[in-house]
Scaffold this motif. Structure first.
Motif, PDB file in Angstrom:
ATOM      1  N   GLY A 435       0.806  -1.213   0.000  1.00 36.81           N
ATOM      2  CA  GLY A 435       0.000   0.000   0.000  1.00 36.81           C
ATOM      3  C   GLY A 435       0.840   1.264   0.000  1.00 36.81           C
ATOM      4  N   LEU A 436       1.963   1.238  -0.710  1.00 39.97           N
ATOM      5  CA  LEU A 436       2.807   2.430  -0.852  1.00 39.97           C
ATOM      6  C   LEU A 436       2.339   3.248  -2.045  1.00 39.97           C
ATOM      7  CD1 LEU A 436       6.244   0.758  -0.186  1.00 39.97           C
ATOM      8  CD2 LEU A 436       5.416   2.741   1.063  1.00 39.97           C
ATOM      9  N   GLN A 444       4.123   7.698   0.581  1.00 37.23           N
ATOM     10  CA  GLN A 444       3.382   7.407   1.806  1.00 37.23           C
ATOM     11  C   GLN A 444       3.051   5.922   1.902  1.00 37.23           C
ATOM     12  OE1 GLN A 444       0.104  10.110   1.308  1.00 37.23           O
ATOM     13  NE2 GLN A 444      -1.146   8.640   0.162  1.00 37.23           N
ATOM     14  N   PHE A 445       3.100   5.435   3.131  1.00 38.61           N
ATOM     15  CA  PHE A 445       2.811   4.032   3.431  1.00 38.61           C
ATOM     16  C   PHE A 445       1.437   3.979   4.077  1.00 38.61           C
ATOM     17  CE2 PHE A 445       3.500   0.350   6.483  1.00 38.61           C
ATOM     18  CZ  PHE A 445       3.295  -0.620   5.513  1.00 38.61           C
ATOM     19  N   GLN A 446       0.448   3.529   3.297  1.00 42.18           N
ATOM     20  CA  GLN A 446      -0.933   3.571   3.768  1.00 42.18           C
ATOM     21  C   GLN A 446      -1.512   2.168   3.917  1.00 42.18           C
ATOM     22  OE1 GLN A 446      -2.814   6.111   0.916  1.00 42.18           O
ATOM     23  NE2 GLN A 446      -2.536   4.705  -0.799  1.00 42.18           N
ATOM     24  N   ALA A 447      -0.787   1.329   4.640  1.00 42.37           N
ATOM     25  CA  ALA A 447      -1.281  -0.017   4.917  1.00 42.37           C
ATOM     26  C   ALA A 447      -2.435   0.041   5.909  1.00 42.37           C
ATOM     27  CB  ALA A 447      -0.158  -0.889   5.467  1.00 42.37           C
ATOM     28  N   ASP A 448      -3.254  -0.981   5.886  1.00 37.65           N
ATOM     29  CA  ASP A 448      -4.363  -1.092   6.828  1.00 37.65           C
ATOM     30  C   ASP A 448      -3.794  -1.432   8.206  1.00 37.65           C
ATOM     31  OD1 ASP A 448      -6.640  -1.566   8.247  1.00 37.65           O
ATOM     32  OD2 ASP A 448      -7.454  -3.085   6.892  1.00 37.65           O
ATOM     33  N   PRO A 449      -4.036  -0.604   9.229  1.00 36.36           N
ATOM     34  CA  PRO A 449      -3.483  -0.900  10.562  1.00 36.36           C
ATOM     35  C   PRO A 449      -3.951  -2.236  11.128  1.00 36.36           C
ATOM     36  CG  PRO A 449      -4.347   1.344  10.458  1.00 36.36           C
ATOM     37  CD  PRO A 449      -4.793   0.656   9.216  1.00 36.36           C
ATOM     38  N   ASP A 450      -5.097  -2.728  10.657  1.00 37.47           N
ATOM     39  CA  ASP A 450      -5.648  -3.960  11.216  1.00 37.47           C
ATOM     40  C   ASP A 450      -4.910  -5.213  10.749  1.00 37.47           C
ATOM     41  OD1 ASP A 450      -7.444  -2.261  12.330  1.00 37.47           O
ATOM     42  OD2 ASP A 450      -9.144  -2.837  11.076  1.00 37.47           O
TER      43      ASP A 450
END
Length: 620
Positions: A435-436, A444-450
């Motif tokens: 998800g970069l 930006q690194f926008q990975a799902d925190p879950d």
């Protein structure tokens, strides 16, 4: 009746001491025999511990190093003991060879993003066989970083019982990475026995109604086999295919206690889709071009060809995805990820490796590779099972996967990476996995925190000629954190990074071996977990433009996201348990303490009187 009589006499038989000893010994033997397992049982009874006899044992000796390669995630293999239903292919985007089915696939366009989607009737693999009746065992390996398929066969005559006398045939199949028309088959035969080994080399003959035909021709002083044919494509057009293959002796012998090595070079030239009326002129052009390239290849050292090919694949796999710890069933394994990467790269052209590429075009492609603006937009593909399939069982499925990946990257802002060929495809897949996304001013690194309970690393992310490694790791308590390291190039450029919200002062990223760590912070509303930029002022100003309600540590976010069952549920359960115990207490109280309750303890006198009373009643 007879059976009943025998069963009645069975206890008497066991009364004998020797019979009991025999039965106990038999039971112990059966337990020991079962404990040995299938392979050890065969060895215990005097047979070979490996299926396949001497040839099987020889094969295990030949491939014992392969297991460590698989454990490092650098390849897969199949053998008689470990079958694997997946295609073993080698390709470069222009051609793709399925080694098991011995089929050649070609592309109808030289544009990046196109794949070798047309299956021909040509059999590119040359058969190498030991003459005579022999037991044979075979194993095949796919080496990702070498871009090659390795094959090992061990053969032994029926009379040979020792694996040391088996003849081994090692083959390596390479669709050259930087020479898109070249296919190389390397052969190495080892004969440790005391007798010569007769070998036969033969090419598969075209079927009676095949679109391909073959003939013998000369290139320089050597003899070659010239195969040509067509592949039907859309709009009633055809693709002309011409293959020139160096010929070896059809039969020869490998002397006792000696080895034999040789190389079979093939050159594959294809046309654009053409009308059937243009076949003759196109054939002459392709034949002359293929023969000319073969003349050039004959003068090149084969070891240099192989080294160039392997270096190109090593450079491609400098980037990639490394799975370290997987805690759920939805995340692809390291083997699945590397398989997918290899299949996509094998079906993608590499214009950056083309020696004919102009300096201006090369600079343009490298620029798009170093900063792919707006790629990759959307959510991460880590859990997209159709993009990272666990099982691929045919070459046709590989090509369908290539089409799906190309379409996905193009629709998610990565057209410039698709145009960069295999190098761009690798970058796009790595960016998409985590998800970069590149924006106008930062990465930006926008990975799902879950989903950060999984540990993985993204290697070799291009950013302004620097290479960034980003890893999601877990500490001793299982809490995730981010680790970033930079491999700077000749002209260092300052890079800065800050975690979600950018409340803390951005950190300058250096090429230190230990790298830099960042905590995983989760904002409300959700924003990227990490920002990387060459512009320090941009990151400092970014905090004022996010307009956040709250910033939580990852464990706080997960606790709020999954708080457990509501209070009313637990209150109801506790109330039911309390009511049950009160009801039980009431029953016990009424039984022993309520009206008409029986005494809990009786005296000995009263007990004796009751017993005498009941005795007198019995007498009367």
């Amino acid at each position: 009746m007879w059976l009943q009589q025998r069963l009645k006499g069975f206890p008497g038989l066991l009364s004998s001491s020797w019979a009991r000893r025999l039965l106990i010994g038999l039971l112990l033997f059966l337990i020991f025999y079962w404990y040995l397992g299938a392979e050890r049982r065969w060895s215990f009874l005097g047979g070979s511990s490996v299926p396949g006899g001497a040839a099987g044992e020889c094969l295990q000796t030949e491939i014992h190093m392969w297991k460590s390669i698989v454990e490092r995630g650098e390849g897969i293999y199949k053998s008689p003991e470990e079958p694997l239903d997946t295609p073993f292919v080698t390709g470069n985007g222009h051609i793709l060879i399925d080694i098991d089915s011995n089929r050649l696939w070609v592309a109808s366009s030289t544009q990046p993003g196109s794949a070798p989607v047309h299956q021909t009737e040509h059999a590119p693999r040359i058969g190498v066989h030991l003459m005579g009746e022999r037991a044979e065992a075979r194993a095949t390996m796919l080496r990702f970083r070498k871009g090659a398929v390795l094959s090992v066969r061990c053969a032994s005559p029926a009379a040979v019982q020792s694996p040391r006398d088996c003849v081994s045939i090692r083959e390596e199949f390479i669709a050259h990475r930087s020479r898109p028309n070249v296919f190389l088959q390397r052969i190495h035969i080892n004969n440790p026995s005391d007798r010569p080994a007769p070998v036969e080399i033969s090419a598969s003959s075209p079927a009676p109604k095949s679109r391909f035909s073959s003939s013998t021709d000369m290139v320089g002083d050597g003899e070659v086999e010239l195969s040509s044919g067509t592949v039907q494509v859309e709009n009633n057009q055809v693709v002309m295919v011409v293959v020139v293959t160096r010929k070896l002796k059809s039969r020869f012998q490998v002397p006792a206690k000696s080895e034999y090595s040789d190389n079979i070079l093939s050159v594959v030239w294809t046309s654009e889709p053409i009308e059937s009326s243009k076949l003759e002129g196109t054939f002459s052009k392709l034949r002359d071009g293929a023969k000319k390239e073969m003349e050039e290849l004959v003068r090149v050292d084969v070891n240099d060809l192989v080294q160039d090919h392997q270096q190109a694949w090593n450079d491609l796999f400098f980037s990639g995805v490394e799975m370290r710890k997987i805690t759920d069933s939805h995340t692809p394994s390291g083997r699945t990820v590397n398989n997918t990467l290899y299949y996509i790269l094998s079906s993608s052209m590499a214009p950056l490796l083309d020696r004919r590429l102009s300096g201006e075009e090369r600079a343009r492609l490298e620029s798009s590779l170093n900063y792919a603006d707006h790629c990759f937009s959307g959510h991460a593909t880590m859990h997209a099972e159709n993009l990272w399939p666990e099982r691929v069982s045919s070459t046709a499925q590989i090509l369908q996967l290539v089409t799906l990946w190309t379409l996905t990257l193009q629709k998610r802002g990565c057209k410039v990476l698709v145009a960069a060929g295999a190098h761009g495809a690798m970058q796009g897949m790595v960016l998409s996995f985590g998800g970069l996304q590149f924006t106008e001013n930062h990465l930006q690194f926008q990975a799902d925190p879950d989903v950060l309970h999984n540990s993985y690393a993204l290697r070799g992310i291009h950013y302004n000629r620097d290479l960034i490694n980003l890893a999601v790791l877990l500490d001793g308590e299982g809490k995730p954190f981010l680790h970033v390291s930079v491999r700077q190039q000749e002209t260092p450029v300052k890079l800065y990074a800050c975690e979600a919200g950018c409340l803390n002062e951005p950190v300058e990223l250096t090429s230190e071996v230990k790298g830099h760590t960042f905590p995983v912070m989760v904002t409300q509303p959700i924003t990227p977990l990490l920002y990387i930029s060459t512009d320090l002022r941009h990151l400092q100003d970014l905090r004022h433009t996010l307009h956040l309600k709250a910033i939580l540590a990852h464990e706080e976010h997960m606790a709020n996201r999954y708080p457990g069952l509501p209070f009313l549920f637990w209150f109801s359960v506790a109330s039911l348990i309390t009511l049950f115990h009160l009801f039980l207490f009431k029953l016990i109280y009424n039984e022993y303490c309520g009206p008409g309750a029986k005494p809990l303890f009786r005296s000995k006198v009263s007990s004796k009187r009751e017993d005498d009373h009941f005795s007198s009643l019995d007498v009367s």
